[in-house]
Structures are given as structure tokens and as C-alpha cells.
Design a protein around this motif. Structure first.
Motif, PDB file in Angstrom:
ATOM      1  N   CYS A  58     -56.241  -2.042  16.478  1.00 22.28           N
ATOM      2  CA  CYS A  58     -56.971  -3.217  16.982  1.00 22.28           C
ATOM      3  C   CYS A  58     -57.731  -2.845  18.254  1.00 22.28           C
ATOM      4  O   CYS A  58     -57.269  -2.012  19.032  1.00 22.28           O
ATOM      5  CB  CYS A  58     -56.006  -4.330  17.376  1.00 22.28           C
ATOM      6  SG  CYS A  58     -54.956  -4.904  16.052  1.00 22.28           S
ATOM      7  N   GLY A  59     -58.822  -3.531  18.482  1.00 19.60           N
ATOM      8  CA  GLY A  59     -59.529  -3.479  19.772  1.00 19.60           C
ATOM      9  C   GLY A  59     -59.970  -2.080  20.156  1.00 19.60           C
ATOM     10  O   GLY A  59     -60.554  -1.335  19.367  1.00 19.60           O
ATOM     11  N   THR A  60     -59.642  -1.732  21.382  1.00 13.72           N
ATOM     12  CA  THR A  60     -60.023  -0.415  21.907  1.00 13.72           C
ATOM     13  C   THR A  60     -59.423   0.718  21.070  1.00 13.72           C
ATOM     14  O   THR A  60     -60.076   1.738  20.833  1.00 13.72           O
ATOM     15  CB  THR A  60     -59.572  -0.332  23.388  1.00 13.72           C
ATOM     16  OG1 THR A  60     -60.466  -1.158  24.145  1.00 13.72           O
ATOM     17  CG2 THR A  60     -59.607   1.062  23.936  1.00 13.72           C
ATOM     18  N   SER A  61     -58.202   0.523  20.608  1.00 19.47           N
ATOM     19  CA  SER A  61     -57.569   1.556  19.785  1.00 19.47           C
ATOM     20  C   SER A  61     -58.325   1.737  18.462  1.00 19.47           C
ATOM     21  O   SER A  61     -58.394   2.845  17.910  1.00 19.47           O
ATOM     22  CB  SER A  61     -56.106   1.186  19.508  1.00 19.47           C
ATOM     23  OG  SER A  61     -55.402   1.059  20.725  1.00 19.47           O
ATOM     24  N   ILE A 104     -52.738   3.477  15.429  1.00 25.12           N
ATOM     25  CA  ILE A 104     -53.074   3.873  16.798  1.00 25.12           C
ATOM     26  C   ILE A 104     -52.849   2.648  17.662  1.00 25.12           C
ATOM     27  O   ILE A 104     -53.470   1.606  17.449  1.00 25.12           O
ATOM     28  CB  ILE A 104     -54.538   4.347  16.885  1.00 25.12           C
ATOM     29  CG1 ILE A 104     -54.787   5.459  15.857  1.00 25.12           C
ATOM     30  CG2 ILE A 104     -54.867   4.827  18.300  1.00 25.12           C
ATOM     31  CD1 ILE A 104     -56.252   5.733  15.610  1.00 25.12           C
ATOM     32  N   SER A 105     -51.921   2.762  18.589  1.00 23.48           N
ATOM     33  CA  SER A 105     -51.578   1.610  19.422  1.00 23.48           C
ATOM     34  C   SER A 105     -51.040   2.089  20.750  1.00 23.48           C
ATOM     35  O   SER A 105     -50.050   2.818  20.804  1.00 23.48           O
ATOM     36  CB  SER A 105     -50.519   0.759  18.718  1.00 23.48           C
ATOM     37  OG  SER A 105     -50.092  -0.272  19.570  1.00 23.48           O
ATOM     38  N   GLN A 106     -51.710   1.667  21.791  1.00 18.42           N
ATOM     39  CA  GLN A 106     -51.272   2.015  23.129  1.00 18.42           C
ATOM     40  C   GLN A 106     -49.848   1.476  23.366  1.00 18.42           C
ATOM     41  O   GLN A 106     -48.969   2.210  23.784  1.00 18.42           O
ATOM     42  CB  GLN A 106     -52.331   1.432  24.081  1.00 18.42           C
ATOM     43  CG  GLN A 106     -52.029   1.381  25.533  1.00 18.42           C
ATOM     44  CD  GLN A 106     -51.407   0.061  25.909  1.00 18.42           C
ATOM     45  OE1 GLN A 106     -50.347   0.051  26.526  1.00 18.42           O
ATOM     46  NE2 GLN A 106     -52.014  -1.055  25.544  1.00 18.42           N
ATOM     47  N   GLY A 108     -47.673   0.092  21.025  1.00 17.35           N
ATOM     48  CA  GLY A 108     -46.708   0.247  19.936  1.00 17.35           C
ATOM     49  C   GLY A 108     -46.058  -1.058  19.504  1.00 17.35           C
ATOM     50  O   GLY A 108     -45.095  -1.068  18.737  1.00 17.35           O
ATOM     51  N   THR A 110     -48.236  -4.126  18.947  1.00 14.63           N
ATOM     52  CA  THR A 110     -49.255  -5.066  18.473  1.00 14.63           C
ATOM     53  C   THR A 110     -48.880  -5.602  17.083  1.00 14.63           C
ATOM     54  O   THR A 110     -48.674  -4.824  16.143  1.00 14.63           O
ATOM     55  CB  THR A 110     -50.628  -4.366  18.449  1.00 14.63           C
ATOM     56  OG1 THR A 110     -50.880  -3.900  19.768  1.00 14.63           O
ATOM     57  CG2 THR A 110     -51.730  -5.295  17.991  1.00 14.63           C
ATOM     58  N   ALA A 157     -57.320  -4.092  30.588  1.00 12.21           N
ATOM     59  CA  ALA A 157     -58.360  -3.384  29.834  1.00 12.21           C
ATOM     60  C   ALA A 157     -58.010  -1.902  29.788  1.00 12.21           C
ATOM     61  O   ALA A 157     -57.857  -1.244  30.806  1.00 12.21           O
ATOM     62  CB  ALA A 157     -59.713  -3.586  30.511  1.00 12.21           C
ATOM     63  N   SER A 158     -57.881  -1.393  28.596  1.00 11.63           N
ATOM     64  CA  SER A 158     -57.395  -0.021  28.442  1.00 11.63           C
ATOM     65  C   SER A 158     -58.440   1.002  28.872  1.00 11.63           C
ATOM     66  O   SER A 158     -59.605   0.921  28.491  1.00 11.63           O
ATOM     67  CB  SER A 158     -57.010   0.197  26.980  1.00 11.63           C
ATOM     68  OG  SER A 158     -56.426   1.460  26.844  1.00 11.63           O
ATOM     69  N   GLN A 165     -55.726   8.603  23.708  1.00 10.21           N
ATOM     70  CA  GLN A 165     -55.777   8.466  22.235  1.00 10.21           C
ATOM     71  C   GLN A 165     -56.824   9.418  21.662  1.00 10.21           C
ATOM     72  O   GLN A 165     -56.597  10.053  20.632  1.00 10.21           O
ATOM     73  CB  GLN A 165     -56.138   7.031  21.846  1.00 10.21           C
ATOM     74  CG  GLN A 165     -55.016   6.035  22.076  1.00 10.21           C
ATOM     75  CD  GLN A 165     -55.462   4.592  21.867  1.00 10.21           C
ATOM     76  OE1 GLN A 165     -56.655   4.284  21.870  1.00 10.21           O
ATOM     77  NE2 GLN A 165     -54.508   3.694  21.698  1.00 10.21           N
ATOM     78  N   LEU A 243     -67.220  -3.856  24.669  1.00  7.26           N
ATOM     79  CA  LEU A 243     -65.944  -4.578  24.740  1.00  7.26           C
ATOM     80  C   LEU A 243     -65.422  -4.620  26.178  1.00  7.26           C
ATOM     81  O   LEU A 243     -65.001  -5.672  26.676  1.00  7.26           O
ATOM     82  CB  LEU A 243     -64.910  -3.920  23.820  1.00  7.26           C
ATOM     83  CG  LEU A 243     -63.501  -4.537  23.851  1.00  7.26           C
ATOM     84  CD1 LEU A 243     -63.505  -5.982  23.375  1.00  7.26           C
ATOM     85  CD2 LEU A 243     -62.524  -3.727  23.003  1.00  7.26           C
ATOM     86  N   LYS A 244     -65.481  -3.454  26.837  1.00  4.57           N
ATOM     87  CA  LYS A 244     -64.977  -3.388  28.212  1.00  4.57           C
ATOM     88  C   LYS A 244     -65.757  -4.344  29.104  1.00  4.57           C
ATOM     89  O   LYS A 244     -65.192  -5.072  29.911  1.00  4.57           O
ATOM     90  CB  LYS A 244     -65.121  -1.950  28.701  1.00  4.57           C
ATOM     91  CG  LYS A 244     -64.032  -1.463  29.554  1.00  4.57           C
ATOM     92  CD  LYS A 244     -62.910  -0.730  28.862  1.00  4.57           C
ATOM     93  CE  LYS A 244     -62.086  -1.593  27.943  1.00  4.57           C
ATOM     94  NZ  LYS A 244     -61.029  -0.865  27.275  1.00  4.57           N
ATOM     95  N   GLU A 247     -64.789  -8.039  28.326  1.00  3.61           N
ATOM     96  CA  GLU A 247     -63.445  -8.511  28.674  1.00  3.61           C
ATOM     97  C   GLU A 247     -63.209  -8.618  30.168  1.00  3.61           C
ATOM     98  O   GLU A 247     -62.488  -9.502  30.600  1.00  3.61           O
ATOM     99  CB  GLU A 247     -62.344  -7.720  27.957  1.00  3.61           C
ATOM    100  CG  GLU A 247     -62.261  -6.280  28.257  1.00  3.61           C
ATOM    101  CD  GLU A 247     -61.153  -5.585  27.469  1.00  3.61           C
ATOM    102  OE1 GLU A 247     -60.184  -6.229  27.064  1.00  3.61           O
ATOM    103  OE2 GLU A 247     -61.260  -4.371  27.290  1.00  3.61           O
ATOM    104  N   VAL A 364     -50.232  -7.572  22.552  1.00  2.75           N
ATOM    105  CA  VAL A 364     -50.500  -8.737  21.706  1.00  2.75           C
ATOM    106  C   VAL A 364     -49.483  -8.794  20.580  1.00  2.75           C
ATOM    107  O   VAL A 364     -49.682  -8.238  19.500  1.00  2.75           O
ATOM    108  CB  VAL A 364     -51.952  -8.716  21.164  1.00  2.75           C
ATOM    109  CG1 VAL A 364     -52.257  -9.981  20.386  1.00  2.75           C
ATOM    110  CG2 VAL A 364     -52.950  -8.558  22.307  1.00  2.75           C
TER     111      VAL A 364
HETATM  112  C1  F6R Z   1     -59.028  -3.628  25.375  1.00  2.00           C
HETATM  113  C2  F6R Z   1     -57.654  -3.444  24.910  1.00  2.00           C
HETATM  114  C3  F6R Z   1     -57.285  -4.055  23.608  1.00  2.00           C
HETATM  115  C4  F6R Z   1     -56.205  -3.235  22.914  1.00  2.00           C
HETATM  116  C5  F6R Z   1     -55.705  -3.949  21.655  1.00  2.00           C
HETATM  117  C6  F6R Z   1     -54.707  -3.122  20.902  1.00  2.00           C
HETATM  118  O1  F6R Z   1     -59.264  -2.990  26.585  1.00  2.00           O
HETATM  119  O2  F6R Z   1     -56.869  -2.824  25.574  1.00  2.00           O
HETATM  120  O3  F6R Z   1     -58.398  -4.207  22.784  1.00  2.00           O
HETATM  121  O4  F6R Z   1     -56.717  -1.974  22.592  1.00  2.00           O
HETATM  122  O5  F6R Z   1     -55.151  -5.184  22.014  1.00  2.00           O
HETATM  123  O6  F6R Z   1     -53.593  -2.833  21.682  1.00  2.00           O
HETATM  124  P1  F6R Z   1     -52.652  -1.637  21.348  1.00  2.00           P
HETATM  125  O7  F6R Z   1     -53.438  -0.373  21.543  1.00  2.00           O
HETATM  126  O8  F6R Z   1     -51.509  -1.745  22.307  1.00  2.00           O
HETATM  127  O9  F6R Z   1     -52.211  -1.798  19.925  1.00  2.00           O
END
Ligand code: F6R
Length: 367
Positions: A58-61, A104-106, A108, A110, A157-158, A165, A243-244, A247, A364
Motif C-alpha cells: 500500500c501507499g509508499t511501499s 512490502i510493508s514498513q 508489517g 497494514t 510520512a515514510s 525498501q 504522494l509525499k 500528505e 494502518v
Molecule cells: C506514506 C506512507 C504510507 C505507507 C502505507 C503502507 O508516506 O508511509 O503510504 O507506505 O500506509 O504502510 P506499510 O509500509 O507500513 O505497510
């Protein structure tokens, strides 16, 4: 704890060279370029058995996944599908044991991404997760992991987690290419060295880029809309830049593949509209240049991110941010930096709560 920085986001932007180094250290042999990823749990035989890879995020990932598709298809010769997790989890998937699913999840945690890998597993797919949080739910449920080791990220914001990643996905590509021998040992060493060297380049350029961006935003910080465009490896970075900016600064922004402009968005371009175009000297440079010239002909306010020494860019606009020439596969990592700084400096000038933008959560866990 912000170590003298005004916001965590800025601190984390400046921690990116270290984040890249942490991701790759101990995993790549600088003499041979060979990559070792023991926790991934995939041997040569398993890799040979895959005829497709699904990348789910999702999103940045998800933007990181879009870049990885170019790398994996080019160097490991495995077809890659990239899915937004909230779509993946509910569509009719054609998945079996010959498919590898990579989440792919910052965080882990989501919810959509987690549901996606559960579904893929049920359908017989092996699952690998690329994640920054040790022991998170996704890493516990996956068959294998690649930890990014970016360190804790406080800004919602990642930034550094995204850069890590990318580094992890490039390692993954080299790992697959090494096991499948789809590119020569010599080429793998060249690519490995490119990855090892990029942290130093980012470290060297960061202070100067920040100053250049600070100077540039005087004319742009109060704009209502922005477009970001790029082609090839720069396309997902255009999406990430947009996106950055939305947000953290609440400015409306859209990212497009440069070639898509003429299919609609070009109608938006007039002398009020800022357009950030990523135009490194890569294999699609000439095509990107003609897109930029079309924007210029319609009087759009161009901001160009391009290669040092490319003086042609100065004929198109006063607002050029130069980046050094690096191995072209590393451009996504390098070009992310000015995009992050642009949104950071604009949001900061607008007085926004950069580290905790409204309506957003770091993790999220609901769909
Ligand atoms: C934007 C941001 C989000 C996350 C997204 C997924 O800066 O950080 O778009 O990338 O919510 O989150 P993860 O990577 O934790 O699954």
C-alpha cells in the motif's frame, strides 16, 4: 531526540545514507557482488520453480514495488505483477504454488497487505515479506523475510523506510539473478557495486540539495496544485513525490508517467501549474525531454531534476536541481531525495505539522 533537526522527517531524510548501509551490510560481498539473504528461505530450486511474482503493498511501499518490477523483470527475467493490497485481497487471483508473493510493508501490520498474504498463502503461494519491524505480524506469517533495518521511523510520512525498501528490493533482484544466472557474474558485480556506492553519494549530496530546494521553494510554496512526471524508473518516483507533497503539505498533487501527459493531464497545464519533471540521463532521456518540451510549449512552470552537466535543462527553466551521474539503476534512490526535500520544505514553510499530518496514522491496521 530530534538531534537538532526541526522535525523527525528531516532527521530521517538525513539518516538515509545510514539506512541504506544498514539494509545492505553483511548481505553483499563487495568483491564478487554475490548476495546472501539467509532469512528469505528460498533456495535455487524454489526460485527456479516460480513463473511469476506478485508484489503486494500500500501507499509508499507500493511505489517501491513498482520500481522493483522494472529491476526484477530486467535482471531476473521473472514476470512481475504489482498490486495495491486492497485490490489484491478481493480480486480473482490466479495464484498457485508456482507464484511467489512478496509483501512490502514498513510496519508489517497494514491490514490490507496482511489479508493479501494470507489469501495468497491459502492459494498455495510461498510468501516473503520485506519489512522494517522485527517480529511484526507479517514477518511471523511469511515463509521468509528480508528485514530492511532502517531503524525506527517516527515521521508518519515514510522516508528512510522507503529508501531501505528500495535497497532491499535491489538486493532481492540481485539474489534472484544470481541464483538463476540470468545476468553474468561481471554484471552482478557492477550492479552490486552501484548499490554499495549509492549511500556515499546520497550522503555527500544531501546538504547541498537541501539548500538548493530551500532556494527554489520561494516561488512555489503557496501553489494549489502540482504535477510530477517521470518515465521508466522515474515514474514511480514521480508518484512518490506527489504522494509525499499531498500528505504533508495538503497541496493537491498528481504523479504521471510522462508519456501519459498527452492523454489527458496536459489539459491542466498553463502558466500557473508547477510541474516537477524527473529527467535523469538514462535510456529514456530523449523521450522524457520531448515530454518536457511539450510542457514548456504550454507555458507550464517547470522544475527539473536532472543530471549534472546537462546544461540543456537550463534553457527550459531557471529551476533545475542537479544530481550527480550514478549507475542508472540507482537513479530511483537518488531522485527520491530532492522529491522528499521539496515536500518537506514546502510543508514546513506552510507551517504544517510535518511529522503528524492530519487524518493519517503511521500504521494502518484497519481496512
Ligand atoms: C506514506 C506512507 C504510507 C505507507 C502505507 C503502507 O508516506 O508511509 O503510504 O507506505 O500506509 O504502510 P506499510 O509500509 O507500513 O505497510
Amino acid at each position: 531526540e530530534k538531534a537538532g533537526y526541526k522535525h523527525f522527517m528531516l532527521k530521517e531524510i538525513f539518516e538515509q545514507p545510514q539506512a541504506i548501509t544498514n539494509t545492505i551490510s553483511g548481505r553483499i560481498n563487495p568483491e564478487t557482488g554475490e548476495v546472501d539473504l539467509p532469512e528469505i528461505n528460498l533456495d535455487r530450486e524454489a526460485i527456479e520453480s516460480f513463473d511469476r511474482i506478485f508484489l503486494v503493498a500500500c501507499g509508499t511501499s507500493w511505489h517501491a514495488a513498482l520500481i522493483a518490477k522494472y529491476w526484477i523483470e530486467k535482471f531476473a527475467h521473472i514476470p512481475v505483477e504489482v498490486d495495491i493490497a486492497s485490490e489484491f485481497r478481493y480480486r480473482n487471483l490466479l495464484i498457485n504454488e508456482r507464484v511467489l508473493t512478496v509483501s512490502i510493508s514498513q510496519s508489517g501490520e497494514t491490514a490490507d497487505t496482511l489479508a493479501g498474504i494470507r489469501r495468497a498463502k491459502e492459494m498455495g503461494s510461498k510468501v516473503v515479506t520485506i519489512c522494517n519491524v522485527v517480529g511484526s505480524t507479517m514477518t511471523r506469517e511469511a515463509d521468509g523475510t528480508i528485514y530492511t533495518h532502517a531503524g525506527p521511523e517516527i515521521g508518519v510520512a515514510s522516508t528512510k523506510a522507503f529508501i531501505s525498501q528500495l535497497a532491499a528490493l535491489f538486493l532481492f533482484t540481485l539474489y534472484l539473478a544470481g541464483k538463476k544466472e540470468t545476468v553474468s557474474a561481471e554484471k552482478r558485480l557492477e550492479l552490486g557495486k552501484a548499490l554499495i556506492n549509492i549511500a556515499g553519494v546520497v550522503d555527500r549530496e544531501l546538504p547541498r540539495l537541501r539548500t538548493d530546494i530551500e532556494n527554489l521553494i520561494d516561488d512555489f510554496w503557496d501553489c494549489r496544485d502540482f504535477l510530477f512526471v517521470g518515465r521508466g524508473l522515474s515514474f514511480p518516483i514521480a508518484l512518490e513525490g506527489a504522494l509525499k507533497l499531498k500528505e504533508i503539505s495538503y497541496i493537491h498533487a498528481e504523479g504521471y508517467a510522462s508519456g501519459e501527459l498527452k492523454h489527458g493531464p496536459i489539459a491542466l497545464i498553463d502558466k500557473e501549474m508547477p510541474i516537477v519533471a524527473l529527467i535523469p540521463r538514462d535510456e529514456v532521456y530523449q523521450k522524457s525531454l520531448s515530454n518536457v518540451e511539450e510542457i514548456k510549449a504550454r507555458k507550464g512552470r517547470l522544475i527539473l531534476f536532472g543530471t549534472e552537466g546537462d546544461t540543456h535543462l537550463e534553457k527550459l527553466t531557471d529551476d533545475v536541481i542537479y544530481l550527480p551521474e550514478v549507475h542508472e539503476e540507482m537513479n530511483p534512490i537518488l531522485y527520491t531525495i530532492p522529491a522528499q526535500l521539496l515536500s518537506y520544505e514546502i510543508a514546513s514553510r506552510r507551517g504544517c505539522d510535518v511529522d503528524q499530518p492530519r487524518n493519517l496514522a503511521k500504521s494502518v491496521t484497519v481496512e
